[in-house]
Design an enzyme around this catalytic site. Sequence first.
Site, short mmCIF file in Angstrom:
data_model
loop_
_atom_site.label_atom_id
_atom_site.label_comp_id
_atom_site.label_asym_id
_atom_site.label_seq_id
_atom_site.Cartn_x
_atom_site.Cartn_y
_atom_site.Cartn_z
N ASN A 8 -30.33 -6.26 -73.63
CA ASN A 8 -29.84 -6.91 -72.41
C ASN A 8 -30.22 -5.98 -71.24
OD1 ASN A 8 -28.48 -8.10 -70.33
ND2 ASN A 8 -26.49 -8.18 -71.37
N ARG A 89 -32.27 -10.87 -73.87
CA ARG A 89 -31.49 -11.82 -73.10
C ARG A 89 -32.26 -12.11 -71.81
NH1 ARG A 89 -26.69 -10.63 -69.05
NH2 ARG A 89 -26.16 -12.78 -68.60
N HIS A 178 -23.84 -18.00 -69.66
CA HIS A 178 -23.06 -17.56 -70.82
C HIS A 178 -23.33 -18.42 -72.06
CE1 HIS A 178 -19.83 -15.91 -67.85
NE2 HIS A 178 -20.65 -14.94 -68.20
N ARG A 239 -16.38 -13.01 -57.96
CA ARG A 239 -16.98 -14.27 -57.48
C ARG A 239 -15.89 -15.28 -57.18
NH1 ARG A 239 -20.57 -14.32 -62.39
NH2 ARG A 239 -22.27 -12.89 -61.88
N GLU A 382 -22.81 -11.75 -78.33
CA GLU A 382 -24.07 -12.32 -77.86
C GLU A 382 -25.26 -11.63 -78.53
OE1 GLU A 382 -22.07 -11.71 -74.10
OE2 GLU A 382 -23.35 -13.25 -73.26
#
Length: 413
Positions: A8, A89, A178, A239, A382
């Site tokens: 990642n 990723r 996601h 956010r 993940e």
Amino acid sequence: MAKIIAINAGSSSLKFKLFEMEGEKVLAQGLFDRIGISNGTIKIKYGEKEYRKEAELKDHAVAVKRLLQLLLKLGIVQDFAEIVGVGHRVVAGGEYFKKSVAVNSRIIRRINELTEYAPIHNPANLMGIEAFRKILPNAVSVAVFDTSFHQTMPKENYVYSVPYEWYHKYGARRYGAHGTSHRYVVQVAAHMMEKPLKQLKLISCHLGAGASLCAVKNGKSFDTSMGFTPLTGITMATRSGDVDVSLISFMMQKLDMHSMPEVIYDLNKKSGLLGISGISSDMRDIEAKCKTDERAQLAINIFVKDVVKYVGAYMAEMGGLDGIIFTAGIGENSGYIREKIMKRLEFLGIEVDEKANAKRGVAEFISTPTSRVAALMIPTNEELMIARDVKTIIEAKIEKEKLAPVVIKSHSN
Ligand code: AMP
């Protein structure tokens, strides 16, 4: 033994997890941080041991080189040839990438073209891809997209209510994010619920610093709360989640800002839990203050309300609900927030198992066995999902090569 590494790569960091694919054992994991900035750091955990060092990491290529050297030096691999696949990723796959793919130069060009959808992330992901391809040219490189899982959404769930040409000509639509995490946890949930995923209506709540909900109907992403970018949906660490876009021009005037990106920056970096509480973007800090601080309490109330609101909407959209899953930093670790959400959903038939909800770390039903809708806490993984995709692609490649007709080369002139 065949090993696969999941990567990642962020703009200034590179996280990795190395798996032995037989038994899906994690051999090592770590973080190269502050790449391209001074005072870089390297952290690698392998077995019970840990390696930490400060290092100047000029760019991603240097970090990758260092990582591979360390894997040898620390005795984690004996030979680079053991690493048969590298999974990366990639944040934005647009409408083009509907699943994970083996990387070649055409795929690299495509990922590059999609940079306008993720201007910071896709270039960083590409740096990781290029660096590994150079150093491990014989390993199969695979790109795994955050957006791919959501490519199954029906059109009414991804087309915005704006002039249709915006979508048609420019690709302005909901893409979600996601996806790898949502895809992983719903598979685990189906396994735990002992039902085929194809027969379930689930809502996956990925509640981390970035947070999104995904309605999964019959094993496919049906709707999701993030949009064209990860800015929309529920309140997150920094956010804003959903806001009326008219705020942008209004606040530009009020704050005497000169460009729209300045306001959008504030919506991405200074809003959410941090903006509301004025204390921190970290839910742990906010929980610690919520008994005495009104704005900390408000931040939690808004966060919980947002999750509840989306659960209600997605349940209605899917026409029912079998289970709700909590995952990622807050979803996995905060029994307090999970309980608050579940208590507000009691009317749906969710009964909290308080003892189970107090546990941490392992996948668990956190609703009682008589609960009409199941609630589950499932640690996301993940990297494992990425490694599994790499394995599937390698196996398909081997199979294809076996079936391919033998080409007899002519040596005649
Ligand atoms: P992630 O993005 O999935 O790594 O999640 C990071 C976030 O998880 C942090 O910013 C915290 O808000 C949250 N978090 C981690 N541990 C806890 C905890 N024990 N209680 C509440 N929130 C937590």
